[in-house]
Write an enzyme that holds these catalytic residues in place. Structure first.
Site, short mmCIF file in Angstrom:
data_model
loop_
_atom_site.label_atom_id
_atom_site.label_comp_id
_atom_site.label_asym_id
_atom_site.label_seq_id
_atom_site.Cartn_x
_atom_site.Cartn_y
_atom_site.Cartn_z
N HIS A 30 31.04 35.86 58.33
CA HIS A 30 32.31 36.64 57.16
C HIS A 30 32.55 36.05 56.59
CE1 HIS A 30 33.55 33.08 59.92
NE2 HIS A 30 34.17 32.84 58.93
N ASP A 33 31.01 37.53 52.75
CA ASP A 33 31.11 38.73 52.35
C ASP A 33 33.06 38.76 51.63
OD1 ASP A 33 29.06 40.70 52.76
OD2 ASP A 33 29.93 40.58 55.27
N HIS A 34 33.34 37.34 52.47
CA HIS A 34 34.74 37.14 52.28
C HIS A 34 35.45 35.67 51.14
CE1 HIS A 34 38.94 36.29 53.16
NE2 HIS A 34 39.38 38.13 53.27
N PHE A 35 34.90 35.98 49.55
CA PHE A 35 34.50 36.97 49.17
C PHE A 35 33.01 36.04 48.51
CE2 PHE A 35 38.74 36.81 49.53
CZ PHE A 35 39.07 38.25 48.79
N VAL A 40 36.08 32.10 51.71
CA VAL A 40 37.43 31.70 52.08
C VAL A 40 37.42 32.46 53.46
CG1 VAL A 40 39.68 32.29 52.26
CG2 VAL A 40 38.59 31.87 49.41
#
Length: 170
Positions: A30, A33-35, A40
């Site tokens: 995750h 993709d974040h970010f 984060v």
């Protein structure tokens, strides 16, 4: 429970409080993709980590007999981001516990820095839900074992935390 957002307990005091840690790693999908370029930990997953820390505390207090669900987050404040490489320490304290549920305060720290704080209400589902299986008690027990709660945990009287009677065979 399929997603674990805590790595292990470091303190566990039955019916009172618990502390758990979460190591944030670039290996967690995750974060890519974040970010992109600035990994984060999403605030929702930090809340989930605090909820798992407190929710298992509430479940253990009832010896896993009651069906406990996160019903409400009454307040959540984030003071700084949690980045790849950080270790979060989640703390949960039961403020009150009644027949209908428990109010729990939680925090997340990066070292000595307060990263986030929240107040949560965990509901005990009433008799109308007794025939529905949300999660098997043995699965809670397995998670508590994986997170080492019984290795470091303390019962309300200060003695070593023990697995609930009747569940040890799992």
């Amino acid at each position: 429970m399929r997603w674990y957002w805590i790595d292990r307990y470091i303190e566990f005091h039955s019916g009172r409080s618990a502390k758990a840690i979460k190591n944030i790693s670039l290996a967690e999908e995750h974060l890519h993709d974040h970010f992109p370029g600035y990994p984060v930990m999403p605030a929702s997953l930090i809340v989930e980590g605090m909820a798992q820390t407190g929710g298992l505390l509430v479940c253990e207090y009832g010896q896993f007999r009651l069906k406990v669900v996160l019903a409400k987050i009454t307040r959540a404040v984030f003071h700084c981001p949690a980045l790849a490489g950080d270790t979060l320490t989640y703390s949960a304290t039961i403020e009150s516990i009644r027949d209908d549920g428990a109010m729990v305060t939680t925090t997340s720290h990066k070292g000595q820095t307060l990263q986030a704080e929240a107040e949560m209400f965990f509901a005990h589902l009433d008799g109308g839900h007794q025939d529905k299986t949300l999660i098997e008690p043995r699965d809670f027990l397995r998670m508590m074992r994986l997170l080492k709660a019984y290795e470091i945990g303390r019962a309300a009287d200060g003695s070593r935390l023990k697995e609930p009677p009747g569940l040890q065979d799992f």
